[in-house]
Design a protein around this motif. Structure first.
Motif, PDB file in Angstrom:
ATOM      1  N   PRO A 515       0.846  -1.199   0.000  1.00 12.92           N
ATOM      2  CA  PRO A 515       0.000   0.000   0.000  1.00 12.92           C
ATOM      3  C   PRO A 515       0.881   1.249   0.000  1.00 12.92           C
ATOM      4  O   PRO A 515       1.953   1.270   0.599  1.00 12.92           O
ATOM      5  N   ILE A 516       0.431   2.276  -0.683  1.00  9.67           N
ATOM      6  CA  ILE A 516       1.195   3.518  -0.770  1.00  9.67           C
ATOM      7  C   ILE A 516       0.574   4.573   0.137  1.00  9.67           C
ATOM      8  O   ILE A 516      -0.629   4.822   0.073  1.00  9.67           O
ATOM      9  N   ILE A 517       1.402   5.156   0.992  1.00 12.02           N
ATOM     10  CA  ILE A 517       1.028   6.351   1.754  1.00 12.02           C
ATOM     11  C   ILE A 517       1.717   7.522   1.056  1.00 12.02           C
ATOM     12  O   ILE A 517       2.942   7.577   0.997  1.00 12.02           O
ATOM     13  N   ALA A 518       0.949   8.428   0.498  1.00 11.40           N
ATOM     14  CA  ALA A 518       1.518   9.592  -0.189  1.00 11.40           C
ATOM     15  C   ALA A 518       1.716  10.715   0.820  1.00 11.40           C
ATOM     16  O   ALA A 518       0.759  11.170   1.449  1.00 11.40           O
ATOM     17  N   VAL A 519       2.963  11.147   1.002  1.00 13.18           N
ATOM     18  CA  VAL A 519       3.268  12.295   1.853  1.00 13.18           C
ATOM     19  C   VAL A 519       3.459  13.493   0.925  1.00 13.18           C
ATOM     20  O   VAL A 519       4.404  13.536   0.139  1.00 13.18           O
ATOM     21  N   LEU A 540      -2.312  17.503  -8.046  1.00 13.70           N
ATOM     22  CA  LEU A 540      -1.632  16.355  -7.465  1.00 13.70           C
ATOM     23  C   LEU A 540      -2.541  15.627  -6.485  1.00 13.70           C
ATOM     24  O   LEU A 540      -2.659  14.395  -6.517  1.00 13.70           O
ATOM     25  N   ILE A 541      -3.199  16.364  -5.599  1.00 13.64           N
ATOM     26  CA  ILE A 541      -4.098  15.744  -4.618  1.00 13.64           C
ATOM     27  C   ILE A 541      -5.245  15.024  -5.326  1.00 13.64           C
ATOM     28  O   ILE A 541      -5.614  13.901  -4.953  1.00 13.64           O
ATOM     29  N   HIS A 542      -5.799  15.657  -6.365  1.00 15.38           N
ATOM     30  CA  HIS A 542      -6.873  15.020  -7.127  1.00 15.38           C
ATOM     31  C   HIS A 542      -6.405  13.689  -7.718  1.00 15.38           C
ATOM     32  O   HIS A 542      -7.121  12.680  -7.643  1.00 15.38           O
ATOM     33  N   ASP A 547      -6.022   7.531  -7.490  1.00 14.56           N
ATOM     34  CA  ASP A 547      -5.080   6.423  -7.617  1.00 14.56           C
ATOM     35  C   ASP A 547      -5.441   5.321  -6.624  1.00 14.56           C
ATOM     36  O   ASP A 547      -5.334   5.504  -5.413  1.00 14.56           O
ATOM     37  N   SER A 548      -5.821   4.176  -7.134  1.00 13.21           N
ATOM     38  CA  SER A 548      -6.256   3.081  -6.260  1.00 13.21           C
ATOM     39  C   SER A 548      -5.108   2.487  -5.452  1.00 13.21           C
ATOM     40  O   SER A 548      -5.338   1.816  -4.433  1.00 13.21           O
ATOM     41  N   GLU A 579     -13.670  12.299   1.220  1.00 18.06           N
ATOM     42  CA  GLU A 579     -14.847  11.422   1.125  1.00 18.06           C
ATOM     43  C   GLU A 579     -14.473  10.060   0.559  1.00 18.06           C
ATOM     44  O   GLU A 579     -15.208   9.088   0.730  1.00 18.06           O
ATOM     45  N   LYS A 580     -13.307   9.986  -0.120  1.00 22.78           N
ATOM     46  CA  LYS A 580     -12.905   8.734  -0.775  1.00 22.78           C
ATOM     47  C   LYS A 580     -11.785   8.014  -0.046  1.00 22.78           C
ATOM     48  O   LYS A 580     -11.682   6.790  -0.108  1.00 22.78           O
ATOM     49  N   LYS A 581     -10.898   8.773   0.607  1.00 22.65           N
ATOM     50  CA  LYS A 581      -9.817   8.120   1.337  1.00 22.65           C
ATOM     51  C   LYS A 581      -9.312   9.053   2.427  1.00 22.65           C
ATOM     52  O   LYS A 581      -9.511  10.274   2.356  1.00 22.65           O
ATOM     53  N   PRO A 582      -8.642   8.499   3.448  1.00 27.55           N
ATOM     54  CA  PRO A 582      -8.177   9.347   4.557  1.00 27.55           C
ATOM     55  C   PRO A 582      -7.139  10.371   4.086  1.00 27.55           C
ATOM     56  O   PRO A 582      -6.240  10.042   3.315  1.00 27.55           O
TER      57      PRO A 582
END
Length: 799
Positions: A515-519, A540-542, A547-548, A579-582
């Motif tokens: 799993p990827i955590i994007a910082v 970038l945030i969008h 990105d699944s 609303e879609k991911k933390p």
């Protein structure tokens, strides 16, 4: 699964197992293999696939470098690996492998085959190519190529396929499929199937089962289509891994390969005598360039400390703070990680050449503090300093109208007032009390002194000589770096210091993509194309939300605010994204005004004790010609249809592009500005209410531009937790449904780039550089002034 052995001493900011690996372009890899291949002369006809499988390392779905291994397996590598195998059936194999390329030599029946293989991709999908050539007693033979693919869509399944084909007139071909299945999704049990299609021989197949019964101990069973049964075992003792495999007709094979880390014999080994040398000299930043940049990053330092804590071979740390330079916020995060390192039962010796309270704050976490006998010690508590330009502006006849309608909103005091206001002094005094309280609590606890003792140290003098520092129990010993090593030897005879590059790297335990955590870093002023670069940041945030592979986002905010447009553009993308991911917010040194606007829609907001946050409010400023024309003789003429058209005209000076409006605002114009500012303020309040799920009556008393220390912000519900970047990453894992210690990729974005061209160019003289003299605080003041000038007459959520 292959194990990894580090091959160089790394700095704390070097690539770690949790960082998304760099991927080399396909054209680069193919060209490299092709050019090397063109220099070869000979090869043998393809051997039977199972004739070379008498040197098995593991089951077919996880084997790295058997002679016929799928080249795509090199995509699983993260570091250098060495290996050697010998079989009584006149076979041997030696290889060296890197994440980029691997080279192996396979000897069988008095002939040698050389294999060059390379791969790219990630842990879920890998592609590889290989070149095979060789010579046997003068026979001239053609080359062979390998093309392979490996898919690991989940922890349970692995599918690999490759084609091997010769290039000569009597060319042979082989097609090889590998299937792997793990019922529990772990190494406890792995079932494998190999199937070979060979145009020159009968098709072959094999079934296998392997089990990792304990860390470093593996048993394997293989049944071949010719009814051969092979049994094998592998034992990992920390630096190397050995395996013995036995079967009819293939007799016995012995394998040896690099394999650092926890292992089956850990409990029986003598107590380790290694400590890690962590050098934190120089500036610590958020990101660094890929090339020509030896700087250290916050995440790199935190990751090195974490890996040292998890490495069972490491008993402690030698902490070198020579020329250490960073913010109190970073100091707290590093010290917090060091405290957890100590809590795991390991010791720290810290070394200072010279320093101030910031350096001492980090050094004091150690069990033993050593200071250079010729060093110096400056002890002064934190303070807020700011350059006020009002006197300068008055002398040149530039008027400043501070459009301030909220008590604590002091963003333009440096231009409109000669001294700090009562309200600003009030809020900053409270923050300094909080900051000093945190320093006092941590230092006195570590040094086992009373709070009153620390107060006396600071009250007695601002400077301590090394001897005075020792006499007052600030440090434990005077000495130099070699004395740090001597201290470790006194604690543990024969102790050896190692660099961060030799720390244990946890090998992959499961198949499939991590799993990827994007910082994501939002740094600097809230502006559209500079600072946080709101246009590209929102895109970038969008993209990360869509990105699944990205399970959560950590937005690190370090911004004093700026443009409301820029702040809101990013904030609204955050609102949709959560609303879609933390989306976890990690607040740095300052996340106030527009920086808090960015934070408001986070799923969770985390700040360090030294973070300045809040400042919910907006302000504007109007530069105008007060006596400038009379002093300089520069005048402005305009032809306009209305007074408002002419209002925005004026003289633009070459100093930072300062626009001096022709005149000041009259009472009616100022009333219009006030109405707009109050509307923008209500918009800000509504964003905070919606993001924090509170009512306006709850937020209004906390607003008015008031800046809060993190603990007060926590008490008032403006943030959710005290912690640093590592805390935010753990929170992101939990919010994504992962365990706190789950193995993830940490992808730091936006990418910094390859190199900094500025370091190769001479720096042109500048007014800010002339006045600042290279002082970071002065440079920050001048950068702030430039931003204020650029946005003259705009409504700004700026701290």
């Amino acid at each position: 699964m292959p194990s990894n052995m580090p091959c160089e001493t790394l700095t704390p900011s070097s690539f770690s197992q949790d960082t998304v690996p760099m991927r080399f372009p396909l054209i680069f890899r193919l060209t490299f293999v092709f050019l090397l291949g063109c220099s070869t002369l000979a090869f043998a006809s393809l051997p039977s696939y199972f004739s070379v499988k008498s040197i098995p390392f593991s089951d077919s779905s996880s084997v790295l470098y058997t002679p016929a291994a799928n080249p795509a397996y090199f995509g699983t590598l993260e570091d250098m690996e060495l290996g050697y195998a010998w079989a009584s059936a006149r076979q041997s194999l030696a290889y060296v492998a890197l994440p980029i390329v691997g080279l192996g030599i396979h000897n069988q029946d008095n002939s040698a085959d050389y294999r060059l293989q390379t791969a790219w991709g990630d842990s879920a999908e890998m592609t590889g190519v290989g070149l095979i050539w060789g010579a046997g007693y003068g026979a001239r033979r053609s080359m062979a190529w390998q093309i392979g693919k490996l898919w690991r869509p989940s922890p349970q399944f692995s599918v690999g396929g490759q084609v091997i084909f010769e290039t000569g007139a009597d060319a042979g071909q082989q097609g090889i499929l590998n299937f792997g299945f793990r019922p529990q999704g772990t190494e406890l049990l792995t079932l494998g199937l190999d199937a070979v299609v060979d145009y020159d021989r009968p098709n072959e197949w094999a079934l296998s089962a392997t089990s990792v019964l304990a860390p470093g101990f593996e048993l394997g069973l293989r049944y071949l289509s010719d009814k051969t049964v092979m049994i094998g075992a592998q034992i990992d003792w920390g630096t190397w891994e050995a395996g013995v495999h036995n079967g009819p007709d293939r007799l016995t094979s012995l394998t040896l390969k690099s394999s650092p880390g926890p292992h089956v014999l850990q409990a029986f080994k003598p107590k380790p005598k290694r400590y890690v040398e962590l050098r934190l000299g120089g500036d610590i930043r958020y990101q660094r360039f890929s090339w020509f940049d030896r700087g250290q990053t916050l995440y790199g330092v935190l990751d090195s400390i974490r890996r040292a804590k998890e490495d069972p071979e490491i008993t402690g740390m030698a902490l070198d703070l020579t020329e250490f330079d960073t913010s109190y916020t970073f100091c707290w995060e590093i010290r917090h990680a060091l405290s957890e390192f100590k809590a795991s039962g390991k010791k720290i010796v810290s070394f200072l050449e010279e320093g101030e309270l910031k350096d001492y704050y980090v050094a004091s976490v150690a069990d033993w503090v050593i200071m250079d006998p010729m060093g110096s010690f400056k002890l002064t508590s934190p303070a807020f300093n700011r350059i006020n330009f009002k006197g300068l502006l008055d002398k040149v006849g530039i008027g400043v109208d501070e459009l301030r309608f909220f008590k604590y909103k002091s963003a333009f005091e440096n231009l409109s007032q000669a001294e700090i206001s009562t309200a600003d002094r009030e809020q900053k005094t409270v923050m300094l009390d909080r900051f000093y309280g945190e320093l006092q609590k941590d230092i006195t606890r570590s040094r086992n002194v009373t709070p009153n003792q620390l107060d006396q140290w600071l009250a007695r003098s601002f400077f301590y000589s090394p001897k005075e520092a020792t006499a007052n129990h600030l440090v434990d010993q005077l000495g130099r770096w070699e004395d740090v090593k001597a201290k470790w030897s006194s604690w543990n005879a024969g102790a050896v210091g190692v660099g961060e590059g030799f720390l244990y790297r946890k090998r992959p335990q499961t198949w499939g993509a991590k799993p990827i955590i994007a910082v994501v870093y939002a740094l600097g002023s809230c502006d559209m194309d500079t600072g946080i670069k709101a246009r590209s940041l929102s895109r970038l945030i969008h993209g990360l939300v869509q990105d699944s592979d990205v399970v959560a986002i950590v937005l690190r905010v370090d911004s004093p605010g700026g443009s409301g447009l820029a702040s809101d553009l990013v904030a609204k993308e955050m609102k949709k994204g959560r609303e879609k991911k933390p989306i976890i917010i990690s607040q740095g040194e300052v996340a106030a005004s527009g920086g808090y606007w960015l934070s408001a829609y986070g799923s969770t907001i985390i700040a360090t004790p030294f973070t300045m946050t809040g400042s919910i409010g907006v302000i504007a400023c109007w530069f105008y010609d007060q006596q400038f024309s009379a002093i300089t003789g520069v005048k402005t003429s305009s032809v306009a249809k209305s007074k408002y058209d002419a209002l925005f005209g004026g003289v633009r000076l070459p100093i930072a592009g300062l626009l001096i409006h022709t005149r000041g605002l009259d009472s009616g114009e100022r009333a219009l500005w006030e109405a707009s500012i109050r509307d923008s303020y209500r918009d800000f309040i509504n964003v905070v209410c919606e993001g924090r799920k509170k009512l306006p009556d709850e937020i209004e008393p906390l607003a008015q531009g008031r800046v809060w220390a993190a603990q007060d912000a926590l008490d008032h519900g403006l943030i959710d937790q005290i912690g640093g970047l590592d805390t935010a990453i753990v929170a992101a894992k939990k919010a994504a449904g992962l365990a706190p210690d789950a193995d993830v990729w940490v992808d730091e974005l936006p990418e910094k780039g390859l190199w900094d061209l500025k370091q190769f160019l001479p720096s042109p003289p500048s007014l800010p550089g002339f006045f600042s003299g290279g002082d970071p605080q002065s440079e920050a003041d001048w950068e702030r002034l430039q931003f204020q000038i650029k946005h003259n007459g705009e409504i700004l959520p700026l701290m």
